[in-house]
Every structure is written in C-alpha cells, then in structure tokens.
Design an enzyme around this catalytic site. Structure first.
Site, short mmCIF file in Angstrom:
data_model
loop_
_atom_site.label_atom_id
_atom_site.label_comp_id
_atom_site.label_asym_id
_atom_site.label_seq_id
_atom_site.Cartn_x
_atom_site.Cartn_y
_atom_site.Cartn_z
N ARG A 147 12.64 8.24 5.85
CA ARG A 147 12.68 6.84 6.26
C ARG A 147 12.53 5.99 5.02
NH1 ARG A 147 6.84 6.40 9.57
NH2 ARG A 147 5.65 7.52 7.99
N ASN A 185 8.32 -1.45 9.51
CA ASN A 185 7.07 -0.68 9.48
C ASN A 185 6.70 -0.42 8.03
OD1 ASN A 185 5.77 2.16 9.13
ND2 ASN A 185 5.31 1.64 11.24
N GLU A 186 5.57 -0.94 7.61
CA GLU A 186 5.04 -0.67 6.27
C GLU A 186 6.11 -0.81 5.18
OE1 GLU A 186 3.07 3.13 6.47
OE2 GLU A 186 1.34 2.26 7.45
N GLU A 336 -2.40 0.49 13.55
CA GLU A 336 -2.48 1.96 13.59
C GLU A 336 -3.82 2.38 13.03
OE1 GLU A 336 0.64 3.76 11.31
OE2 GLU A 336 2.22 2.62 12.29
N TRP A 344 -1.11 13.68 5.58
CA TRP A 344 -0.33 13.39 4.36
C TRP A 344 -1.13 13.44 3.07
CZ3 TRP A 344 -2.44 8.67 3.07
CH2 TRP A 344 -2.86 7.84 4.11
N GLU A 384 5.84 14.84 11.17
CA GLU A 384 4.40 14.56 11.29
C GLU A 384 3.72 15.38 12.39
OE1 GLU A 384 5.44 10.29 11.40
OE2 GLU A 384 3.87 10.06 9.91
N TYR A 386 1.63 17.68 12.27
CA TYR A 386 0.21 18.03 12.06
C TYR A 386 -0.73 16.83 12.13
CZ TYR A 386 1.38 22.80 10.72
OH TYR A 386 1.79 24.10 10.74
N HIS A 387 -0.16 15.65 12.34
CA HIS A 387 -1.02 14.46 12.32
C HIS A 387 -1.95 14.44 13.54
CE1 HIS A 387 -2.18 10.22 12.02
NE2 HIS A 387 -1.66 10.23 10.80
#
Ligand code: GAL
Length: 698
Positions: A147, A185-186, A336, A344, A384, A386-387
């Site tokens: 992204r 987003n960010e 968030e 990460w 993601e 494993y988040h």
C-alpha cells in the site's frame, strides 16, 4: 511509532494542475433516505473497531456485528483499502456490497465512519497508469501489492482519488448511520517522480519569489551550490545537502500532503451531512509533514496509537495524545489502537492484562472522544495475519475481548459525564515541526533526539501539573500560566514577538537549549541564542558544547546535565543565574547554565543544558510554583496518571493506576466517585476511577 516500523515517515505532493479527463461515473443514484436528524441518541464517546466486510462472506456479517454489539461497541469504520472492491475495473463501480454492509451495521445500531480507500490503489490503476506509482529517492519505482505505492504528486492519481471519494460521498454522505469520513490512511511517504520534482520547483518559486532570494536565504555561496533557476534545485530529503533545502523539503511535503487530503475533502464536503466530520488518521510523532498545517482545514484530528513493544512509557505516550489534541486544540478520535499487540516490530509483545483498558482511559483523559480498535478479526491471509485482533482466526473471542468489553462498558457509562468536556491545563508546551526537523538534520550530538528532548521536559511538568496542552508556536498563549518551548531552535521574528508579548502580559516563559538559533530557512541568526529573544532575556549564549559525559550544576538548581550545554552570558543586571556549571579545567566551569529574569509580573527563563531527570524534576517544581500552577491532587503516587476534563459546568477527575499494586489516593474536597475501580480509598492495580469535582471549569 505505528508508522516508522512500516514505512518512511516523510511526505510531499504536488500542485500539478493539468486537468485530467474524468470518465463518467457508472453508478446508480443513492437509494438511501437523506439524513433528516442527527444520529439518534448519538453517544458522546464512540467505541468500536475497524471492520473489513469485504474480507468476509456476507453470511458472517450479522454474527460479527452481533458480537461487536456484545463487546459494547457502537461504531465501525469501514471502506479504507477496499478500492478494488468498489471499483473493480476503471469507471465501473460496485457499491452494492457496501450498501448492504452499511445497512447491516445500521440494523445493529452502529455509527459508521467511512474511510476513503486511496491508501491502496487497485491493480488496474497502477498497471494502466504506471505514472501514478511512487518513485523513491534512489529512483526506484514502487510495484503493486503493498500500500502507499502511489505518488502524492500525481495529478492523475489525485483525479482517480477524488472520483472514488466523490462516488462514496454521493452515496453515503447523508446516510443516517454515517457520522464521519476519514480521508486516506496514515499518509506518507513522498515521491521523486517527475511531477513531484516539477511541484518542488513550483513550490520554491512560490515560497521565494526569485531565485536570488532563495540563494540568499539558503546561503548557496557554499560548496558552489548557487542556482541560476528554480529548476536546477535538486529534490532531497537526506544526504549532504543544504540545511535550508532540507527544511524546505519538509515544508514541501507538508504542502503536498495537505493538498492531497484537501483534494478529497473539498470534493466530499458539499455531498455529506454537515454534522459529519472529515479527518485523516495520523501516526505516532510522525515527522513526515507539519500536522498543525495539515489539520487547518480538517474538522477533527484522529490518530492511531500503538505501543509496538508492549512496554508502555505512559508519560511519553500521553505527550503524543496531547500533541494530537493540539492539532485543532479540541478533542480528537483515537481511530486505531491495539487489541493487545501489533505485528510490525521485531518482538511483538502483547500488553499486560489491564493495559489495553489503561490505554483507552489514558486517551480519554487526554481528550479522545472515541476509542476504535484495529482490528476485529484477522483476515485469512494478507500482510497482517499476526496482528492483535478481538476475534481469533476461528471467529471466537480472543482472551483480550472481555477487557475490551469492559472498556466499552466503562465509556458507555461515563459518556454522559464526559460529554462536552475537554482536558484542562494551565501549562502549554510548544511543539515546533520546523525545530524538530532542523535539529534532527544537524543534531551535533548523536543523542540529541528532539522527541526525547521534548519528552524529558514534558515528563516532570505533566506529572507535577497533571495537565499540559501541546500546541503550535502560533497558537494563542494568553490563557496559560506557564509556556514551555523545549527546543524552539527555529524561531521566526513573528513567533518571537508573540512570545515576548506573552511574557510582557504576565506570562511565564521557559526556553530550552538551542532556542532562537535559526530562522525559517534554517539559517543562523546573526546573534546567538535565544536570537530574537536575547534582549528580553537579558542574556545570550556565548558558546554551546556537545558533551560526551555529564557535567555538574550548582546553585539554586543543582544537579547534572548531559548531551548538551550552553554557556550563558548575562547582559542585563537584573538577570538571575539559577544554575552554574562546575567543570574544573573545562570551558564551562563557573559559567551560567540556567538564567531567569522577571518582566513585570511575568518571567522568562532560559535552560541552556539538557538536564538529567532528577534535576529537571526540581526545576519543574520551581517553574510551576512560580507560575502558580497547582495540580488537582498534590502528592499522588507516581504510578497514577491524573487528569481533569471540564466543560459545560462539569469537572471530571480521572485517575489511572498504571502500577501493579492497588494504591491509595487522597481525593480533593467534594470529589464524588462516579465509576471504575475505586474501593476503600484505593484504585485497583491497573485500575481506573473517575469522579466528579465541585466548582466551575476554569
Ligand atoms: C496502522 C494502519 C492499519 C494497520 C495497523 C496495524 O498503522 O493504519 O491499517 O496496518 O497499523 O498496526
């Protein structure tokens, strides 16, 4: 920090204006009723989660939404990253699934925040129009699959972004469940594609007018940098470049990202209900652009708070909340936060039991009106998996779910009290992006980390005062008893004049090391620190030194300094030296380290050295006493974080026990328990309690 583990934090974007042909939108008109009233019974505090319905079979949606309600949530954020689902091929829109997802959320009683999906362009776009892809500083063009691989300068990308955002706003702008819009987003990082470079040249021309002026402000008679025209100026964010160029690179990225966001914000604004907010979610201490500038034309600030190593430094985390509150000087959304852990950093440790709840309450204590978790359930695949999430891969609640349900229950209960209140503070700290950048570009001492320098000042001041606003140097200072500018190295004449007026009006101003050294082209002032404030201070810096070992201080403020020490020379008779270096055989021996001067009923103090924590603590106590700042609960144990929210005739005290033991707390007279873990005069370990206070807000 959510950012810097993942992608570079810088950003830039262009002003290319060539019109790009807009293919006609192939979409049915919205079928939803137009919103006639505000969201019914809209809770004052939103609690919720990022939900990605496009990742799941529709048959599962109701189960998920019901489980979210069972977790006490009232809000979902959807849409961000789903561009390829909304516009699977160029100009062909498919919103039917999103209509149904929003309708399902509404059926279950949720408020909906919509994210525009422009952080993740679809493959048809990047493949058909590779000119929209980002090029890094080494000249490498980004590929598809991650992204943020677009160029912030690409007019074509902006046109496509505006079109998808417009289509969404046409459809959902007045939907009764939709309460807010998150653009992208960010945002970050910058690009070095040809449009970005052209935009850089246009930006410099606009900023400096003539190339002669740029040459003068940057002192390009240095290493033969002299430029004959703007289009000769290279675009760089790092390396052996002129400090004026490198600081202007950040000004440029600020302009580009602000324009990038406004490109969408302006398009959707006329299409959405006027009670809906427009925001963009930002990251921990992100240095990619000036966030004060970015937020000028947004309705609220929102940010993503992560503690990647799972080991919270609560005071430092609180400083970032205060900074986010300062972007608009109003309450913000926590868009968030982690349900336990991230995925990460090298070791993605989970927070301890109770700390997710502490994080939520800390955010509220510092001005959050919403706590949204990232994310509901890990997708079966994707980057993601494993988040931390509230559900596991099996669709059942993870062990963190009951703690999050407790957060929801707390905040639902406290919402009527918290409504229309904001954090109280008599102290402001000035955060200057220019100074942060300029120091980082030429630290002079490896360890002169501008965020650490800021936080070292903030820590004792926040702990002792129990309320600090972090604001822009151009904000109104008059309402504060004490204003602290820890490292305002870049200080314009206008900013200096405002600080002087504040002091002359009776305010107490504290400047840290390196203050007032450079102008906004990052050039040295022709006089030493604090430059334009040296006359007001009645003292100036004779020399500065990087320290490889500590140096002692004697006098009213005795202790130690490290990293940085400035020798101060008083020039006015009424200047008081409150700390003197003891440095036998060294340059600093016997020289002034901290000086202060009364100015009418106000004062100005200059702290020339980086003080160690104990020394800073003593100094903070003196500064707060002189400015007559008193905490709401004096002498609270250091495990406590104490805050006050006030407004609409209400005062609410929040006490968070970040420690592992239950702790006694002496309440102010008239405080009444209103909820939380308060029993027998104590707040439970990792517990939170809130109280109403008598009296009127300040
Ligand atoms: C944020 C980002 C989210 C998700 C999250 C994971 O920075 O906005 O999309 O990646 O990090 O921690």
């Amino acid at each position: 920090m959510a950012g810097w583990g993942k992608w570079a934090l810088m950003a830039v974007a262009l002003a290319g204006t060539a019109a790009h042909a807009q293919p006609a939108a192939d979409t049915a008109p919205t079928a939803f009723p137009q919103r006639a009233t505000a969201y019914p019974d809209r809770p004052a505090i939103a609690v919720g989660v990022a939900w990605y319905p496009e990742q799941w079979p529709e048959e599962r949606w109701d189960t998920d939404l019901k489980m979210m309600r069972d977790t006490g949530f009232n809000t979902v954020r959807i849409g961000e990253f789903a561009w390829s689902r909304m516009e699977p091929v160029e100009g062909k829109f498919d919103f039917a699934w999103m209509d149904r997802a929003i309708a399902a959320a509404q059926r279950h009683g949720f408020m909906v925040v919509i994210g525009t999906p422009t952080a993740a362009p679809p493959a048809w776009l990047t493949q058909t129009y590779p000119d929209t892809l980002r090029i890094d500083e080494k000249g490498v063009r980004a590929g598809h699959g991650g992204r943020r691989h677009f160029s912030f300068a690409s007019q074509r990308y902006r046109d496509f972004s505006r079109r998808i955002a417009t289509e969404m706003a046409k459809r959902y702008g007045r939907h009764p469940a939709v309460v807010g819009w998150q653009i992208d987003n960010e945002v970050g990082p910058p690009s070095w594609d040809p449009e970005a470079i052209a935009a850089w040249h246009a930006f410099l021309k606009q900023r400096y007018g003539t190339i002669d002026n740029l040459n003068k402000r940057w002192t390009t008679q240095y290493w033969s940098q002299f430029y004959n025209s703007f289009d000769q100026v290279p675009l760089h964010q790092t390396g052996q470049q002129n400090p004026g160029l490198l600081l202007d690179f950040r000004h440029f990225t600020t302009r580009m990202w602000t324009d990038f966001i406004q490109n969408q914000a302006k398009a959707i604004r006329p299409l959405i209900d006027k009670r809906s907010f427009i925001t963009t979610n930002t990251m921990f201490w992100n240095a990619g652009f000036d966030h004060f500038v970015m937020h000028r034309d947004l309705d609220i600030a929102s940010w993503d708070n992560y503690i990647p190593d799972g080991r919270p430094d609560w005071v430092a985390n609180g400083a970032n909340h205060d900074l986010v509150r300062g972007y608009k000087q109003r309450n913000f959304w926590l868009m968030e936060t982690q349900p336990g852990r991230v995925d990460w950093v090298p070791v993605n440790r989970a927070l301890d039991p109770g700390q997710v709840r502490e994080m939520a309450w800390q955010a509220v204590a510092h001005g959050a009106d919403a706590i949204l978790y990232w994310q509901w359930r890990p997708a079966a695949n994707g980057q993601e998996t494993y988040h931390g999430a509230i559900l596991g891969q099996d669709g059942k609640p993870n062990p963190i779910q009951p703690e999050i349900a407790r957060v929801s229950a707390d905040l639902t209960r406290a919402a009527p009290l918290l409504a229309d209140t904001a954090p109280a503070a008599d102290v402001a700290m000035l955060y200057s992006y220019d100074s942060r950048w300029a120091i980082d570009l030429q630290r002079h001492h490896r360890d002169f980390d501008p965020i650490k320098a800021f936080t070292d000042f903030y820590r004792p001041i926040r702990v002792q005062s129990q309320g600090v606003h972090v604001i822009s140097p151009d904000a109104d200072l008059a309402r504060y008893r004490l204003v602290v500018a820890p490292n305002m190295m870049v200080m314009t004449e206008t900013e200096a004049a405002a600080l002087e007026a504040y002091v002359r009006g009776g305010g107490h101003l504290v400047l840290g090391p390196r203050s007032g050294m450079r102008d906004d082209a990052n050039a040295l002032y022709p006089r030493t620190q604090p430059g334009p404030l040296a006359d007001l201070l009645g003292a100036e810096v004779a020399q500065y030194y990087a320290l490889d070992e500590g140096v002692s201080l004697t006098g009213a403020i005795a202790g130690k300094a490290s990293i940085w020490a400035e020798e101060l020379t008083p020039t006015a008779p009424d200047v008081r030296t409150i700390a003197t270096y003891r440095d036998p055989g060294g340059w600093l021996d016997g020289k002034a380290a901290i000086v202060t001067r009364k100015v009418g009923s106000g004062s100005i103090t200059y702290v020339g050295a980086w003080l160690d924590p104990a020394t800073m603590n003593t100094l903070a106590a003196d500064l707060l006493a002189e400015a007559k700042v008193t905490p709401v609960i004096a002498g609270a144990h250091p495990d406590f974080e104490i805050a006050e929210r006030e407004g609409k005739g209400k005062r609410i005290l929040i006490a968070i026990n970040h420690g592992k033991d239950a702790r006694a707390l002496t309440l102010p007279a008239g405080a009444k328990p209103a909820g939380g873990d308060w029993a027998g005069g104590r707040v439970a370990a990792h517990g939170v309690a809130w109280f109403t206070l008598p009296g009127s807000p300040r």
